[in-house]
Write an enzyme that holds these catalytic residues in place. Structure first.
Site, short mmCIF file in Angstrom:
data_model
loop_
_atom_site.label_atom_id
_atom_site.label_comp_id
_atom_site.label_asym_id
_atom_site.label_seq_id
_atom_site.Cartn_x
_atom_site.Cartn_y
_atom_site.Cartn_z
N GLU A 41 -9.97 -1.51 5.37
CA GLU A 41 -11.19 -1.50 6.40
C GLU A 41 -11.78 -2.39 6.12
O GLU A 41 -12.62 -3.20 5.29
CB GLU A 41 -11.11 -0.11 6.36
CG GLU A 41 -9.60 0.54 6.11
CD GLU A 41 -9.01 0.69 7.57
OE1 GLU A 41 -8.77 0.48 8.51
OE2 GLU A 41 -8.31 2.13 7.71
N ASP A 75 -8.20 -3.69 13.70
CA ASP A 75 -9.80 -4.18 13.35
C ASP A 75 -9.68 -4.76 12.70
O ASP A 75 -11.36 -5.52 12.00
CB ASP A 75 -10.21 -2.49 13.16
CG ASP A 75 -9.44 -1.86 11.77
OD1 ASP A 75 -8.43 -2.94 11.60
OD2 ASP A 75 -9.16 -0.90 10.91
N HIS A 135 -8.17 -5.35 9.47
CA HIS A 135 -7.87 -4.95 8.55
C HIS A 135 -6.24 -5.60 8.16
O HIS A 135 -5.19 -5.42 8.73
CB HIS A 135 -7.29 -3.48 7.79
CG HIS A 135 -6.53 -2.72 9.06
ND1 HIS A 135 -6.75 -1.71 9.95
CD2 HIS A 135 -5.24 -2.81 7.97
CE1 HIS A 135 -5.25 -1.13 9.65
NE2 HIS A 135 -4.62 -1.89 9.02
N ASP A 156 1.11 -1.08 -0.16
CA ASP A 156 0.16 -0.39 0.28
C ASP A 156 0.80 1.03 0.11
O ASP A 156 1.76 1.39 0.48
CB ASP A 156 -0.93 0.24 1.20
CG ASP A 156 -0.60 -0.83 2.21
OD1 ASP A 156 0.84 0.25 2.50
OD2 ASP A 156 -0.28 -0.76 3.11
#
Length: 261
Positions: A143, A136, A138, A67
């Site tokens: 996400e 979370d 990811h 990313d």
């Protein structure tokens, strides 16, 4: 098949480095998927040591970043291309033109994402993808709510992710860009071997959902349950919510000596 290994953090880094070294010695032109964040740092340290002391070569390998932030200036130290250069590429004399990432400064971001996907395809696909996991759930910057079939694209970061990453920006969440380009869950899943590292009790719930929860866009990393060759490397803290932890320890302890990750 998903293999779960629970061991001290330093052993996890060695195991991941072993997998990378075995691949590079068998296939010097291999394509490696490169994660940022804190999880892979010890792996990069170990690979740099093996390069310096044992001659492990990256000269013919291709690297593909997971990313990149959108809009960070080219010279910004937290631009992921610069982070990857500092953490691994420069330390192992990896030619810069063989380490690829999505262009977060492109005028046409969808075109930049398509070009990155094409670069992966032109390299024959990623052989081994290193991964971390967010609190979370990811992976990459996919996400919660990300399509399990998604490809490289622009994403908006959650407040939680920006807060988690503020430590890299002088603890100022306002400096963390709100958007990124990320390999999609479908792109990540195309890699032949996924190696995810997680340490610390704060990752325990995300790890539990990854390994033992339902496959769900709510916990994006759970897509790894569908992968034919996925390895999850955990310390005791990250493994503390696993219901089958004793079984994972037993299975790893009884592995045949010839079987790698």
């Amino acid at each position: 098949m998903m293999e779960v290994v629970i061991a001290p953090a330093e052993e996890l880094a060695r195991l991941a480095a072993d997998a990378v070294e075995e691949l590079l010695r068998a296939k010097p032109t291999a394509a490696l998927g490169l994660a940022t964040g804190s999880s892979p740092l010890a792996v990069y340290d170990e690979l740099a040591r093996r390069h310096a002391e044992e001659g492990l070569s990256f000269a013919q390998a291709q690297g593909f970043m997971l990313d990149e932030y959108v809009g960070l200036p080219a010279e910004h130290p937290q631009r992921y291309r610069n982070v990857i250069s500092a953490e691994i590429a420069d330390r192992v004399a990896w030619p810069a033109d063989q380490v690829h990432g999505p262009d977060g400064l492109a005028e046409d971001l969808p075109a930049a994402c398509a070009a990155f996907e094409q670069a992966i395809a032109d390299a024959g696909g990623v052989d081994l993808q290193l991964l971390g996991i967010g609190t979370d759930g990811h992976i990459g910057f996919n996400e919660p709510g990300s399509s399990l079939a998604s490809r490289t694209r622009i994403k908006s970061l959650t407040d939680q992710t920006r807060q988690d990453n503020a430590r890299f920006f002088d603890d100022d969440v306002d400096q963390v860009p709100p958007h990124c380009l990320t390999q999609g869950l479908g792109t990540i899943s195309d890699a032949r071997h996924l190696v995810l590292l997680a340490t610390g009790r704060h990752k325990a719930e995300a790890v539990h959902q990854l390994v033992e929860g339902p496959v769900s866009a709510l916990w994006p990393a759970s897509v790894m349950q569908l992968h034919p060759h996925a390895t999850v490397l955990l310390d005791e803290g990250a493994a503390s919510r696993l219901q089958l932890a004793d079984y994972y320890r037993q299975a790893y302890a009884s592995k045949p000596s010839w079987q790698g990750l």
